[in-house]
Design an enzyme around this catalytic site. Structure first.
Site, PDB file in Angstrom:
ATOM      1  N   ILE A 250       5.241   3.153  -3.828  1.00 43.09           N
ATOM      2  CA  ILE A 250       5.659   2.388  -5.008  1.00 43.09           C
ATOM      3  C   ILE A 250       5.016   1.007  -5.034  1.00 43.09           C
ATOM      4  O   ILE A 250       4.706   0.473  -6.096  1.00 43.09           O
ATOM      5  CB  ILE A 250       7.198   2.273  -5.089  1.00 43.09           C
ATOM      6  CG1 ILE A 250       7.617   1.710  -6.453  1.00 43.09           C
ATOM      7  CG2 ILE A 250       7.757   1.429  -3.953  1.00 43.09           C
ATOM      8  CD1 ILE A 250       7.227   2.582  -7.610  1.00 43.09           C
ATOM      9  N   GLY A 251       4.772   0.436  -3.855  1.00 46.05           N
ATOM     10  CA  GLY A 251       4.188  -0.902  -3.784  1.00 46.05           C
ATOM     11  C   GLY A 251       2.857  -1.010  -4.489  1.00 46.05           C
ATOM     12  O   GLY A 251       2.566  -2.011  -5.160  1.00 46.05           O
TER      13      GLY A 251
ATOM     14  N   LYS B 214      20.901  -0.571   2.165  1.00 47.18           N
ATOM     15  CA  LYS B 214      20.405  -1.340   1.022  1.00 47.18           C
ATOM     16  C   LYS B 214      21.514  -2.204   0.423  1.00 47.18           C
ATOM     17  O   LYS B 214      21.278  -3.362   0.050  1.00 47.18           O
ATOM     18  CB  LYS B 214      19.833  -0.397  -0.042  1.00 47.18           C
ATOM     19  CG  LYS B 214      18.544   0.297   0.378  1.00 47.18           C
ATOM     20  CD  LYS B 214      18.011   1.191  -0.731  1.00 47.18           C
ATOM     21  CE  LYS B 214      16.693   1.836  -0.328  1.00 47.18           C
ATOM     22  NZ  LYS B 214      16.125   2.681  -1.403  1.00 47.18           N
TER      23      LYS B 214
ATOM     24  N   THR C  53       0.820  -1.215   0.000  1.00 45.42           N
ATOM     25  CA  THR C  53       0.000   0.000   0.000  1.00 45.42           C
ATOM     26  C   THR C  53       0.853   1.264   0.000  1.00 45.42           C
ATOM     27  O   THR C  53       0.329   2.369   0.113  1.00 45.42           O
ATOM     28  CB  THR C  53      -0.943   0.026   1.220  1.00 45.42           C
ATOM     29  OG1 THR C  53      -0.158  -0.012   2.426  1.00 45.42           O
ATOM     30  CG2 THR C  53      -1.889  -1.162   1.201  1.00 45.42           C
TER      31      THR C  53
END
EC number: 1.3.1.45
Length: 318
Positions: free
Chosen positions: A16-17, A144, A13
């Site tokens: 980007i998802g 990341k 939600t």
């Protein structure tokens, strides 16, 4: 075309998802979303809210109506996470920056489930192995990158998605702090404005992500989204906007030295956004050569995708 590649999206939600979910449905993939029992974040940055006005509740209803299978769970709940992962082939994580390090829990669950054919860790920015960013962004990029190393050391099959600059954050306001629309009188440009950046709409990120997820040629590679008509300098972007509104903007160019000072003296989220802009507009972190042995250029791999150009994107603000 329908595909049997079952895809689970974590952070479904988010900014980007949600676009990855819709792209997955459109591509015909059986689509699953891991959903927590939480309300909308009332402290969303103005840019995020402007680009994604739909509430979480509205979004989930639309997901269900479109055939998305909602699975209640949480990255921090190992049992529900494993149970969700066991039902799919591909796991795409679109978690926010505060949950980057928590992806070690996702990797652990993937290893336990034993059935995942591909994992997309949450990146969706520049290539974290190729950058010259400063704090506070540098720490996020390093987190990341560390997740990449865990993925590789654990032998989890992966694809890294490097999409660079979302139009919703970099283009809709021409990278002007505290603005949600392009300026019509004055514009501030970091550096000399001649460094190329790579822009892409969030919807197109979703499309390219799913194309990569369904493509065996992207296994254990990084996919780079640098689209020809969107690979532009700040001066070129501003020229596009000036042509649309029939007006020349008053331009103020800010030196790198001053930008670095502003980053140090600003509070969040200004310092974070400035550091992102500095990375792309001054350091040129979207400009590099790829290695075909471990990299894929999305435009070359999927030339049939009709992406939104920067010029087309700006039309909505005229």
């Amino acid at each position: 075309m329908a595909t049997e590649n079952k895809i689970l999206i974590l952070g479904a939600t988010g900014a980007i998802g949600r676009h990855i979910v819709w792209a997955s449905i459109k591509a015909g993939n059986p689509t699953y979303a891991l959903v927590r029992k939480t309300s909308d974040n009332v402290n969303k940055p103005k840019l995020t809210e402007a680009a994604n006005p739909e509430t979480k509740e509205e979004l989930l209803k639309n997901y269900q109506a479109s055939g998305v299978i909602l699975l209640e769970g949480d990255i921090n709940d190992h049992e529900t996470l494993v149970n969700a992962i066991k039902q799919v082939d591909t796991v795409i994580c679109a978690a926010g920056r505060l949950l980057i390090e928590d992806q070690v829990k996702v990797i652990k669950a993937i290893k336990e489930a034993g059935n995942v054919k591909r994992f997309f860790p949450s990146e969706f920015g520049l290539d974290v192995d190729r950058h010259d960013a400063v704090e506070p962004v540098r720490q996020v990029f390093e987190e990341k990158a560390s997740i990449r190393r865990v993925v590789e050391s654990e032998g989890v099959p992966y694809t890294y998605l490097c999409c660079h600059a979302f139009t919703g954050y970099f283009l809709r306001n021409l990278a002007q702090i505290d603005a949600t629309d392009p300026p019509r009188d004055k514009v501030v440009i970091l550096g000399d404005g001649n460094v190329r950046g790579a822009y892409v709409t969030e919807a197109d990120v979703g499309t390219y992500t799913i194309r990569a997820a369904n493509d065996p040629n992207t296994l254990n590679k990084a996919v780079h989204i640098r689209l020809p008509n969107n690979y532009l300098t700040a001066n070129e972007v501003i020229a596009l906007w000036e042509k649309k509104i029939g007006k020349t903007l008053e331009k103020t160019y800010v030196s790198e030295e001053q930008v670095l000072k502003d980053i140090q003296t600003s509070s969040f989220p200004h310092n974070y956004l400035l550091a992102l802009y500095h990375s792309q507009q001054i350091k040129g972190d979207a400009v590099y050569e790829i290695d075909p042995a471990k990299d894929v250029e999305a435009y070359d791999a999927y030339p049939d995708v009709k992406y939104t150009t920067a010029d087309e994107y700006l039309n909505q603000f005229v």
